[in-house]
Design an enzyme around this catalytic site. Sequence first.
Site, PDB file in Angstrom:
ATOM      1  N   MET A   1      13.226  11.765   3.113  1.00 44.69           N
ATOM      2  CA  MET A   1      12.887  10.374   2.827  1.00 44.69           C
ATOM      3  C   MET A   1      12.856   9.518   4.091  1.00 44.69           C
ATOM      4  O   MET A   1      12.186   8.495   4.126  1.00 44.69           O
ATOM      5  CB  MET A   1      13.858   9.779   1.801  1.00 44.69           C
ATOM      6  CG  MET A   1      13.686  10.348   0.401  1.00 44.69           C
ATOM      7  SD  MET A   1      12.056  10.036  -0.347  1.00 44.69           S
ATOM      8  CE  MET A   1      11.080  11.441   0.183  1.00 44.69           C
TER       9      MET A   1
ATOM     10  N   TYR B   1      13.318  17.638  -1.877  1.00 45.73           N
ATOM     11  CA  TYR B   1      13.521  16.622  -0.848  1.00 45.73           C
ATOM     12  C   TYR B   1      14.925  16.038  -0.884  1.00 45.73           C
ATOM     13  O   TYR B   1      15.605  16.080  -1.902  1.00 45.73           O
ATOM     14  CB  TYR B   1      12.460  15.521  -0.935  1.00 45.73           C
ATOM     15  CG  TYR B   1      12.553  14.532  -2.073  1.00 45.73           C
ATOM     16  CD1 TYR B   1      13.223  13.311  -1.901  1.00 45.73           C
ATOM     17  CD2 TYR B   1      11.914  14.747  -3.273  1.00 45.73           C
ATOM     18  CE1 TYR B   1      13.256  12.367  -2.916  1.00 45.73           C
ATOM     19  CE2 TYR B   1      11.937  13.817  -4.296  1.00 45.73           C
ATOM     20  CZ  TYR B   1      12.612  12.615  -4.117  1.00 45.73           C
ATOM     21  OH  TYR B   1      12.642  11.687  -5.130  1.00 45.73           O
ATOM     22  N   CYS B   2      15.336  15.528   0.290  1.00 41.11           N
ATOM     23  CA  CYS B   2      16.614  14.824   0.442  1.00 41.11           C
ATOM     24  C   CYS B   2      16.388  13.703   1.462  1.00 41.11           C
ATOM     25  O   CYS B   2      15.256  13.307   1.701  1.00 41.11           O
ATOM     26  CB  CYS B   2      17.732  15.776   0.870  1.00 41.11           C
ATOM     27  SG  CYS B   2      17.534  16.441   2.541  1.00 41.11           S
ATOM     28  N   ARG B   3      17.436  13.225   2.094  1.00 38.52           N
ATOM     29  CA  ARG B   3      17.295  12.131   3.061  1.00 38.52           C
ATOM     30  C   ARG B   3      16.579  12.586   4.331  1.00 38.52           C
ATOM     31  O   ARG B   3      15.664  11.938   4.799  1.00 38.52           O
ATOM     32  CB  ARG B   3      18.668  11.553   3.406  1.00 38.52           C
ATOM     33  CG  ARG B   3      18.608  10.295   4.257  1.00 38.52           C
ATOM     34  CD  ARG B   3      19.992   9.776   4.593  1.00 38.52           C
ATOM     35  NE  ARG B   3      20.628  10.590   5.610  1.00 38.52           N
ATOM     36  CZ  ARG B   3      20.464  10.435   6.917  1.00 38.52           C
ATOM     37  NH1 ARG B   3      19.678   9.489   7.382  1.00 38.52           N
ATOM     38  NH2 ARG B   3      21.074  11.218   7.776  1.00 38.52           N
TER      39      ARG B   3
ATOM     40  N   GLY C   1      16.016  16.278   5.165  1.00 39.11           N
ATOM     41  CA  GLY C   1      15.481  17.640   5.125  1.00 39.11           C
ATOM     42  C   GLY C   1      16.555  18.705   5.245  1.00 39.11           C
ATOM     43  O   GLY C   1      16.280  19.885   5.035  1.00 39.11           O
TER      44      GLY C   1
END
Length: 104
Positions: free
Chosen positions: A93, A64-66, A68
């Site tokens: 996120m 995961y990241c901010r 995608g």
Amino acid sequence: MAQDIRVQELKSKMDANEDFVLLDVREPNERAAFNIGGEFIPLGSLMGRMGELEQHKEDEVIVYCRSGNRSGLAKEFMERAGFKNVRNLLGGMMSWAENYGTGK
């Protein structure tokens, strides 16, 4: 190539204590502000630190990241390195916060 995952499915897996590897590829300031746990290797360091994840080549890995985007790149890097079951958290996120807020 593994199917990507939505936040609702990830939350269900977490609530059920399912066995998978969670990997955060954001920057340290992003992680400090809000995270849902897991291993932490920023995308810029991932190629050099791939060996730290070697034992998980056959395991389900959810990245995961901010939003995608970076986790999508991380998924590609990991698949090229031989990881068999890498899933990108769609919406990252941002989607998690929309659905579940930023509290723990």
